[in-house]
Design a protein around this motif. Structure first.
Motif, short mmCIF file in Angstrom:
data_model
loop_
_atom_site.label_atom_id
_atom_site.label_comp_id
_atom_site.label_asym_id
_atom_site.label_seq_id
_atom_site.Cartn_x
_atom_site.Cartn_y
_atom_site.Cartn_z
N MET A 24 -21.33 -46.50 -140.17
CA MET A 24 -21.88 -47.31 -139.07
C MET A 24 -20.75 -48.09 -138.41
O MET A 24 -19.79 -48.50 -139.06
CB MET A 24 -22.91 -48.32 -139.59
N LEU A 25 -20.88 -48.29 -137.09
CA LEU A 25 -19.91 -49.10 -136.36
C LEU A 25 -20.64 -50.17 -135.59
O LEU A 25 -21.78 -49.98 -135.15
CB LEU A 25 -19.09 -48.23 -135.41
N ARG A 26 -19.96 -51.30 -135.42
CA ARG A 26 -20.52 -52.38 -134.60
C ARG A 26 -19.40 -53.07 -133.83
O ARG A 26 -18.24 -53.12 -134.27
CB ARG A 26 -21.28 -53.42 -135.44
N GLY A 27 -19.76 -53.53 -132.64
CA GLY A 27 -18.83 -54.28 -131.80
C GLY A 27 -19.59 -55.40 -131.13
O GLY A 27 -20.81 -55.34 -130.96
N ILE A 28 -18.87 -56.45 -130.75
CA ILE A 28 -19.51 -57.64 -130.20
C ILE A 28 -18.86 -58.03 -128.88
O ILE A 28 -17.64 -57.97 -128.75
CB ILE A 28 -19.41 -58.82 -131.19
N ILE A 78 -19.37 -55.94 -140.71
CA ILE A 78 -19.65 -57.17 -139.98
C ILE A 78 -18.50 -58.17 -140.13
O ILE A 78 -18.05 -58.74 -139.12
CB ILE A 78 -20.99 -57.77 -140.44
N PRO A 79 -17.99 -58.42 -141.33
CA PRO A 79 -16.88 -59.38 -141.44
C PRO A 79 -15.67 -58.98 -140.60
O PRO A 79 -15.03 -59.86 -140.00
CB PRO A 79 -16.55 -59.37 -142.94
N TYR A 155 -24.63 -57.11 -128.71
CA TYR A 155 -24.29 -56.55 -130.02
C TYR A 155 -24.42 -55.03 -129.94
O TYR A 155 -25.50 -54.49 -129.70
CB TYR A 155 -25.22 -57.10 -131.10
N ASN A 156 -23.30 -54.35 -130.13
CA ASN A 156 -23.26 -52.89 -130.05
C ASN A 156 -23.30 -52.29 -131.45
O ASN A 156 -22.55 -52.74 -132.33
CB ASN A 156 -21.97 -52.43 -129.34
N VAL A 157 -24.14 -51.29 -131.65
CA VAL A 157 -24.25 -50.69 -132.97
C VAL A 157 -24.47 -49.19 -132.86
O VAL A 157 -25.18 -48.73 -131.95
CB VAL A 157 -25.38 -51.36 -133.80
N ILE A 350 -21.89 -66.31 -132.61
CA ILE A 350 -22.80 -65.48 -133.39
C ILE A 350 -22.47 -65.67 -134.85
O ILE A 350 -21.30 -65.78 -135.24
CB ILE A 350 -22.70 -63.99 -132.98
N SER A 351 -23.50 -65.72 -135.68
CA SER A 351 -23.32 -65.92 -137.12
C SER A 351 -23.42 -64.60 -137.86
O SER A 351 -23.95 -63.61 -137.34
CB SER A 351 -24.37 -66.89 -137.66
N THR A 352 -22.94 -64.60 -139.10
CA THR A 352 -23.08 -63.42 -139.95
C THR A 352 -24.54 -63.04 -140.14
O THR A 352 -24.90 -61.85 -140.10
CB THR A 352 -22.44 -63.70 -141.32
N ASP A 353 -25.41 -64.04 -140.31
CA ASP A 353 -26.83 -63.77 -140.51
C ASP A 353 -27.45 -63.08 -139.30
O ASP A 353 -28.24 -62.15 -139.45
CB ASP A 353 -27.58 -65.07 -140.80
N SER A 354 -27.09 -63.55 -138.11
CA SER A 354 -27.64 -62.93 -136.90
C SER A 354 -27.17 -61.49 -136.77
O SER A 354 -27.95 -60.59 -136.43
CB SER A 354 -27.21 -63.73 -135.67
N ALA A 355 -25.89 -61.25 -137.04
CA ALA A 355 -25.35 -59.90 -136.94
C ALA A 355 -26.05 -58.97 -137.93
O ALA A 355 -26.46 -57.85 -137.59
CB ALA A 355 -23.84 -59.91 -137.20
N ALA A 356 -26.20 -59.43 -139.17
CA ALA A 356 -26.84 -58.59 -140.19
C ALA A 356 -28.31 -58.34 -139.85
O ALA A 356 -28.81 -57.21 -140.02
CB ALA A 356 -26.72 -59.27 -141.55
N PHE A 357 -29.00 -59.36 -139.37
CA PHE A 357 -30.40 -59.17 -138.97
C PHE A 357 -30.51 -58.12 -137.88
O PHE A 357 -31.39 -57.24 -137.93
CB PHE A 357 -31.01 -60.49 -138.52
N LEU A 358 -29.65 -58.20 -136.87
CA LEU A 358 -29.72 -57.24 -135.77
C LEU A 358 -29.48 -55.81 -136.26
O LEU A 358 -30.10 -54.87 -135.75
CB LEU A 358 -28.70 -57.62 -134.69
N GLU A 359 -28.62 -55.64 -137.24
CA GLU A 359 -28.36 -54.30 -137.74
C GLU A 359 -29.54 -53.77 -138.56
O GLU A 359 -29.90 -52.59 -138.46
CB GLU A 359 -27.07 -54.28 -138.56
N VAL A 360 -30.17 -54.64 -139.37
CA VAL A 360 -31.37 -54.21 -140.08
C VAL A 360 -32.46 -53.85 -139.08
O VAL A 360 -33.15 -52.82 -139.21
CB VAL A 360 -31.87 -55.31 -141.04
#
Length: 539
Positions: A24-28, A78-79, A155-157, A350-360
């Protein structure tokens, strides 16, 4: 699931293993206004130490010269993405003019009465640079410059091909099994998109962070906001005013008929919008009294980027491709989740929690059934969005589903419960616990409206004496944070090289022979191929 994001529990198939999610890839992309020491919007040009906004891959400008945009490359965790975004902020703070800082809220709060004092982003003397500035001028005369100063997070995923290959193998529909991987991937991404649109009320409640606005933002506009404290307007139970009628709205676009039921239909809708004149924009004219262009054209959309959407299918363009041409040629490569407010409690928005939630949530939307969105369902979606924007923290709120109204908090809780197994799967794939922790936090916000970002902001806005004071307090905090942030030598050298490269690339563009700008603009104003109209050109 028998219905999209509705009645039944999502049963994870036995073949869905964590290894399929590795890759998986993500960008912000994060936007932020530059603020002067006196509290008003910066009038200074884009800082020279940040290089050329036209060609810099990570640090550019959005609508205004004072509206910075930070862009991370795709990252494998995410980190990694958040760390890179933090480095971009730290590097930028070193280059800001004396006394400047970055505004930390989605809604602006440093605008004076004159809209022309919101400076348009400038990209140099090349035709593409002039074109980008003209596009922004057109946005200003169409919708007003104030609206363009709103900041957000995109948030790009993307999911790895091995997941789509396995999904396709499990299909019962022979037509879907026979699609190329490219076409099948696009088909599934469009299913994700439809379900994300259905889930927007949950996103706005859990991540919404714009319950107030400064009075200066609504100068000359009708609104239904109430006074909270001197200089600040609000709605008592609002979540994300940025996503409501005070934000990015365009009445001309509502009747476009652009849908996300399939890629060809989406592309056809975009083409129709780009080539269709719109009377209100025709009335503005194409050029000023001196023959200088004031908007690219008088169509519903000047270019594709003008379409305000909650989520976009994306494929990186090659050469001179438009976004639609790239999608048509190579299908959907990733999705851009755009309905996310800046989190004021994070120095990077953006927080780690927000990023992780968006990916789930993205995986949940991908794995759930996703029938086409009918006009009737779209009407319900629009109605729900407006209600959550304005009254999302009401404890007894209901939202409208195709089968009738449901309690909003029960609806969120039901989805969060179904997402838990996917969060565990993502944790296993990435060797972390970020995803299950994020769902746990979102459940707490569901259970207690006072724990939402919008409720916390409203409380602190009152405590600090208004949106301006609250935002200025955060800006000062983050300025101190970045003053002490360590930027390692390798990262510093990489970003300094990007600055140099961007300047050289812009110089190269400007040194090459190019046609007169009016000639460059001609294809964007030529409607004759589609409507038999005469060409319209600047002088």
């Amino acid at each position: 699931m028998s219905e999209p994001l509705n009645a039944s529990t999502l049963q994870l198939p036995t073949w869905l293993q964590p290894s399929l999610l590795q890759g998986m890839l993500r960008g912000i992309e994060r936007e932020s206004l530059r603020m002067q020491a006196n509290g008003f919007l910066s009038q200074q040009p884009h800082p020279d130490g940040l290089g050329a906004a036209l060609t810099h891959p990570y640090i550019t400008t959005d609508y205004s010269e004072a509206l910075l945009e930070f862009i991370t490359p795709p990252k494998r965790s995410i980190p990694e993405a958040l760390d890179f975004l933090q480095d971009l902020h730290a590097f930028t703070y070193r280059q800001l003019p004396e006394g400047e800082s970055l505004w930390s809220l989605s809604m602006p709060c440093m605008l004076d009465r004159e809209e022309d004092n919101i400076p348009l982003a400038q990209y140099g003397s090349s035709n593409i640079g002039k074109f980008k500035t003209l596009y922004r001028h057109g946005l200003g005369i169409r919708y007003g410059r104030r609206m363009q100063t709103i900041s957000g997070v995109h948030y790009n995923v993307s999911f790895p091909d091995q997941l789509f290959e396995q999904l396709q193998q499990q299909e019962n529909d022979s037509a879907l099994k026979q699609l190329s991987l490219q076409d099948y991937r696009s088909h599934r991404y469009f299913g994700l998109i439809r379900n994300f649109i259905r889930s927007i009320p949950m996103v706005m409640y859990l991540l919404g962070a714009s319950p107030t606005v400064c009075r200066c933002f609504v100068t000359g506009r009708e609104h239904n906001l109430q006074p909270l404290i001197a200089g600040t307007l609000y709605l008592p139970e609002a979540t994300a005013l940025r996503m409501g009628r005070l934000g990015y709205q365009n009445s001309a676009q509502r009747a476009l008929g652009i849908h996300y039921n399939d890629l060809p239909g989406y592309l056809q809708g975009m083409r129709n919008a780009i080539y269709t004149p719109y009377p209100a924009f025709q009335a503005l004219g194409l050029d000023d009294a001196h023959g200088n262009p004031i908007q690219i054209n008088d169509h519903i959309l000047q270019i594709e980027n003008e379409y305000y959407s909650l989520i976009r299918p994306k494929q990186p363009p090659q050469g001179n491709e438009t976004p639609s041409q790239a999608l048509e040629a190579r299908g959907v490569a990733y999705v851009e989740l755009r309905a996310v407010d800046v989190n004021p409690y994070s120095p990077i928005g953006i927080s780690t929690d927000s990023a992780a939630f968006l990916e789930v949530l993205a995986l949940y939307c991908l794995m759930s059934d996703s029938p086409d969105i009918s006009e009737q369902e779209q009407d319900l979606i629009d109605q729900n969005q407006a209600n959550i924007v304005n009254t999302g923290r009401s404890r007894d709120l209901s939202i409208e589903m195709p089968n009738g109204p449901v309690n909003f908090h029960d609806w969120i809780a039901q989805h969060l419960h179904r997402m838990q197994d996917l969060a565990v799967l993502l944790d296993e794939a990435h060797h972390t616990n970020l995803y299950t922790a994020a769902i746990e936090l979102m459940q707490q916000r569901c259970d207690d409206v006072d724990q939402t970002l919008s409720a916390q902001m409203l409380k602190q806005t009152t405590t600090f004496g208004g949106t301006w004071n609250f935002g200025a307090h955060l800006a000062e905090q983050y300025k101190s944070f970045y003053a002490s942030h360590h930027l390692d030598q390798a990262s510093l050298q990489h970003l300094e090289q990007a600055v140099q490269d961007s300047r050289q690339q812009q110089q190269l563009l400007e040194s090459q022979p190019q046609p007169n700008f009016c000639e460059y603009l001609r294809p964007y104003r030529n409607l004759s191929h589609h409507y038999g109209a005469e060409n319209k050109q600047c002088s």
